[in-house]
Design a protein around this motif. Structure first.
Motif, mmCIF file in Angstrom:
data_model
loop_
_atom_site.group_PDB
_atom_site.id
_atom_site.type_symbol
_atom_site.label_atom_id
_atom_site.label_comp_id
_atom_site.label_asym_id
_atom_site.label_seq_id
_atom_site.Cartn_x
_atom_site.Cartn_y
_atom_site.Cartn_z
ATOM 1 N N ALA A 183 0.820 -1.156 -0.089
ATOM 2 C CA ALA A 183 0.104 -0.054 -0.134
ATOM 3 C C ALA A 183 0.913 1.280 0.053
ATOM 4 O O ALA A 183 0.376 2.136 -0.477
ATOM 5 C CB ALA A 183 -0.870 -0.212 1.042
ATOM 6 N N VAL A 184 1.966 1.259 0.820
ATOM 7 C CA VAL A 184 2.978 2.484 0.694
ATOM 8 C C VAL A 184 3.523 2.480 -0.525
ATOM 9 O O VAL A 184 3.682 3.715 -1.058
ATOM 10 C CB VAL A 184 3.856 2.158 2.069
ATOM 11 C CG1 VAL A 184 5.120 3.234 1.833
ATOM 12 C CG2 VAL A 184 3.304 2.303 3.149
ATOM 13 N N VAL A 185 4.089 1.563 -1.214
ATOM 14 C CA VAL A 185 4.614 1.532 -2.683
ATOM 15 C C VAL A 185 3.614 2.158 -3.371
ATOM 16 O O VAL A 185 4.167 3.184 -4.238
ATOM 17 C CB VAL A 185 4.954 0.165 -2.996
ATOM 18 C CG1 VAL A 185 5.446 0.128 -4.300
ATOM 19 C CG2 VAL A 185 6.251 -0.374 -2.052
ATOM 20 N N LEU A 186 2.486 1.914 -3.607
ATOM 21 C CA LEU A 186 1.576 2.234 -4.327
ATOM 22 C C LEU A 186 1.150 3.799 -4.358
ATOM 23 O O LEU A 186 1.028 4.495 -5.310
ATOM 24 C CB LEU A 186 0.174 1.494 -4.561
ATOM 25 C CG LEU A 186 0.165 -0.009 -4.858
ATOM 26 C CD1 LEU A 186 -0.819 -0.647 -4.596
ATOM 27 C CD2 LEU A 186 0.899 -0.060 -6.259
ATOM 28 N N SER A 222 10.897 2.146 -0.508
ATOM 29 C CA SER A 222 9.465 1.406 -0.157
ATOM 30 C C SER A 222 9.694 0.125 -1.005
ATOM 31 O O SER A 222 9.266 -1.086 -0.585
ATOM 32 C CB SER A 222 8.308 2.014 -0.243
ATOM 33 O OG SER A 222 8.008 2.307 -1.644
ATOM 34 N N VAL A 223 10.002 0.016 -2.167
ATOM 35 C CA VAL A 223 10.232 -1.026 -3.112
ATOM 36 C C VAL A 223 11.261 -1.799 -2.494
ATOM 37 O O VAL A 223 11.187 -3.109 -2.520
ATOM 38 C CB VAL A 223 10.350 -0.619 -4.598
ATOM 39 C CG1 VAL A 223 10.744 -2.012 -5.362
ATOM 40 C CG2 VAL A 223 9.366 0.107 -5.202
ATOM 41 N N TRP A 224 12.370 -1.367 -1.939
ATOM 42 C CA TRP A 224 13.404 -2.283 -1.837
ATOM 43 C C TRP A 224 13.063 -2.926 -0.347
ATOM 44 O O TRP A 224 13.392 -3.986 0.005
ATOM 45 C CB TRP A 224 14.813 -1.359 -1.594
ATOM 46 C CG TRP A 224 15.567 -0.963 -2.702
ATOM 47 C CD1 TRP A 224 15.543 0.108 -3.341
ATOM 48 C CD2 TRP A 224 16.379 -2.154 -3.488
ATOM 49 N NE1 TRP A 224 16.197 -0.149 -4.464
ATOM 50 C CE2 TRP A 224 16.850 -1.405 -4.668
ATOM 51 C CE3 TRP A 224 16.573 -3.550 -3.537
ATOM 52 C CZ2 TRP A 224 17.480 -1.964 -5.466
ATOM 53 C CZ3 TRP A 224 17.508 -4.062 -4.301
ATOM 54 C CH2 TRP A 224 17.876 -3.540 -5.404
ATOM 55 N N LEU A 225 12.286 -2.340 0.328
ATOM 56 C CA LEU A 225 11.723 -2.757 1.799
ATOM 57 C C LEU A 225 10.835 -3.930 1.229
ATOM 58 O O LEU A 225 10.931 -5.061 2.014
ATOM 59 C CB LEU A 225 11.112 -1.809 2.532
ATOM 60 C CG LEU A 225 10.330 -2.456 3.693
ATOM 61 C CD1 LEU A 225 11.519 -2.858 4.535
ATOM 62 C CD2 LEU A 225 9.715 -1.273 4.455
ATOM 63 N N THR A 260 7.960 -7.877 -9.999
ATOM 64 C CA THR A 260 8.635 -6.981 -9.131
ATOM 65 C C THR A 260 9.852 -6.464 -9.716
ATOM 66 O O THR A 260 10.335 -5.273 -9.580
ATOM 67 C CB THR A 260 8.848 -7.568 -7.651
ATOM 68 O OG1 THR A 260 7.631 -7.805 -6.927
ATOM 69 C CG2 THR A 260 9.547 -6.400 -6.909
ATOM 70 N N LEU A 261 10.888 -7.408 -10.002
ATOM 71 C CA LEU A 261 12.132 -7.146 -10.647
ATOM 72 C C LEU A 261 11.986 -6.285 -11.860
ATOM 73 O O LEU A 261 12.718 -5.478 -12.157
ATOM 74 C CB LEU A 261 12.843 -8.173 -10.735
ATOM 75 C CG LEU A 261 13.411 -9.142 -9.488
ATOM 76 C CD1 LEU A 261 14.174 -10.495 -9.939
ATOM 77 C CD2 LEU A 261 14.340 -8.269 -8.567
ATOM 78 N N ALA A 262 11.047 -6.630 -12.784
ATOM 79 C CA ALA A 262 10.968 -6.022 -14.007
ATOM 80 C C ALA A 262 10.470 -4.493 -13.884
ATOM 81 O O ALA A 262 10.860 -3.710 -14.563
ATOM 82 C CB ALA A 262 9.892 -6.671 -14.939
ATOM 83 N N GLN A 263 9.492 -4.557 -12.903
ATOM 84 C CA GLN A 263 9.028 -2.999 -12.642
ATOM 85 C C GLN A 263 10.035 -2.222 -12.009
ATOM 86 O O GLN A 263 10.153 -1.003 -12.310
ATOM 87 C CB GLN A 263 7.809 -3.167 -11.449
ATOM 88 C CG GLN A 263 6.514 -3.361 -11.968
ATOM 89 C CD GLN A 263 6.163 -1.987 -12.779
ATOM 90 O OE1 GLN A 263 6.333 -1.688 -13.725
ATOM 91 N NE2 GLN A 263 5.325 -1.136 -12.176
ATOM 92 N N GLY A 264 10.886 -2.674 -11.108
ATOM 93 C CA GLY A 264 12.135 -1.967 -10.600
ATOM 94 C C GLY A 264 12.958 -1.583 -11.698
ATOM 95 O O GLY A 264 13.390 -0.566 -11.436
ATOM 96 N N LEU A 265 13.346 -2.542 -12.530
ATOM 97 C CA LEU A 265 14.243 -2.081 -13.738
ATOM 98 C C LEU A 265 13.698 -1.045 -14.454
ATOM 99 O O LEU A 265 14.410 -0.061 -14.796
ATOM 100 C CB LEU A 265 14.559 -3.343 -14.622
ATOM 101 C CG LEU A 265 15.391 -3.157 -15.698
ATOM 102 C CD1 LEU A 265 16.629 -2.841 -15.428
ATOM 103 C CD2 LEU A 265 15.525 -4.599 -16.544
ATOM 104 N N GLY A 288 -0.390 -2.652 -13.011
ATOM 105 C CA GLY A 288 -1.514 -3.677 -13.230
ATOM 106 C C GLY A 288 -1.102 -5.038 -12.978
ATOM 107 O O GLY A 288 -1.566 -5.784 -12.037
ATOM 108 N N ALA A 289 0.048 -5.531 -13.365
ATOM 109 C CA ALA A 289 0.426 -6.740 -13.311
ATOM 110 C C ALA A 289 1.172 -6.956 -11.917
ATOM 111 O O ALA A 289 1.074 -8.031 -11.282
ATOM 112 C CB ALA A 289 1.813 -7.042 -14.390
ATOM 113 N N PHE A 290 1.883 -5.740 -11.181
ATOM 114 C CA PHE A 290 2.279 -6.058 -9.933
ATOM 115 C C PHE A 290 1.305 -6.226 -8.989
ATOM 116 O O PHE A 290 0.986 -7.207 -8.038
ATOM 117 C CB PHE A 290 3.037 -4.655 -9.526
ATOM 118 C CG PHE A 290 3.494 -4.829 -8.011
ATOM 119 C CD1 PHE A 290 4.561 -5.649 -7.713
ATOM 120 C CD2 PHE A 290 2.917 -3.961 -6.932
ATOM 121 C CE1 PHE A 290 4.973 -5.550 -6.464
ATOM 122 C CE2 PHE A 290 3.210 -3.722 -5.740
ATOM 123 C CZ PHE A 290 4.307 -4.801 -5.448
#
Length: 307
Positions: A183-186, A222-225, A260-265, A288-290
């Motif tokens: 929720a925090v990430v979004l 927040s993503v790394w967390l 998640t890895l794809a989104q981060g990249l 949407g995929a995440f």
């Protein structure tokens, strides 16, 4: 004559309802794709500067529900009107979903109304977004509501088919912490978008009064967390399987890891390349995929109480 006509209409209606009921699971899947798809089309509206292609709401232009096309100005109205028109596709799918689930899974009948209610709320929020000329404080909830509907739609689809959950010790509190971080990430992602350069219209330059670099770094943190929490969860359930013969647990967390890895990249590349529209659009597809992957993982990694 009238009685025969009414009888024929009842038979036709029954046939349609029976067909919808037989394909209820298909409607649950279609609902996921349409809810995710509206995120992408909304992003196209924003990235092409077509957010005010229709100048008002619920009409497109004062006195007309359709746009007025001119040789020198047709693209933006077409994009915005096309996005609005897709709402009717979502509504049709949501109606089919509600009917099919209501008739085949009465225990889920009230949950099946949520996508339709969400579409109505989205239409209202979308209208307000136009009326306030794309103010980011309204655009952000518009995006977050769509994301929440994707998450819920996946949950409903899995619950409808009684997907086999995990056999093993409960990790529910670990999952809840991860869900909170999601929720925090979004939320931070929406703020990052609101502080960024893509306002949705060339004249709508008002952005959130936040340091874009600072909020982007907070979003990345927040993503790394999430990655750290998720990696710990995977370690805990790495040997677990689903109840029954069909094992979906491993597929669930592998899919979430890949997304998640794809989104981060994509996120880092778009940040260091000045937020090109193509990469931002890909990031919205990944959003949407995440949401879908996390929903599936959250559902399937719960301990199956039916075991």
């Amino acid at each position: 004559m009238l009685n025969r006509l009414l009888a024929a209409l009842r038979r036709a209606l029954t046939a349609v309802l029976d067909w919808i009921t037989r394909h209820a699971r298909g409607f649950t899947i279609a609902n996921i794709f349409t809810q995710a798809g509206i995120i992408v089309t909304g992003g196209v509206v924003r990235l092409t500067g077509s957010g005010l292609g229709c100048s008002t709401w619920p009409q497109c232009e004062p006195g007309s529900f359709t746009p007025e096309f001119h040789p020198e100005q047709w693209f933006h109205p077409a994009v915005e009107f096309g996005n609005r028109t897709l709402t009717f596709v979502l509504a049709i799918v949501a109606l089919g979903l509600a009917i099919g689930v209501w008739r085949s899974r009465p225990d889920l009948k009230w949950w099946a109304l949520v996508p339709g209610i969400g579409i109505i709320l989205q239409a209202v929020v979308g209208g307000i977004t136009v009326l306030v000329e794309l103010h980011p404080l309204v655009v952000a909830p518009h995006l977050l509501l769509s994301t929440a509907l994707v998450w819920f739609s996946v949950w409903l689809a899995l619950e409808y088919r009684r997907a086999p959950r995990r056999a093993g010790r409960s990790v529910i509190w670990h999952q809840r912490v991860i869900a909170l971080d999601v929720a925090v990430v979004l939320f931070l992602g929406a703020l990052t978008t609101g502080a960024g350069p893509h306002s949705g219209d060339a004249e709508a330059t008002e952005r959130l009064a936040l340091d874009p670099e600072l909020i982007a770094r907070a979003h990345a943190a927040s993503v790394w967390l999430f990655i750290a929490l998720f990696a710990a969860l995977v370690w805990r359930v790495r040997r677990d399987r689903s109840v029954g013969e069909r094992d979906e647990v491993r597929k669930a967390w592998v899919a979430l890891a890949v997304v998640t890895l794809a989104q981060g990249l994509i996120g880092y590349v778009q940040y260091f390349t000045g937020l090109p529209e193509v990469l931002v659009a890909l990031h919205l597809v990944g959003l949407g995929a995440f949401a879908a992957a996390h929903s599936a993982s959250h559902y399937l990694l719960k301990t199956d109480r039916r075991a």
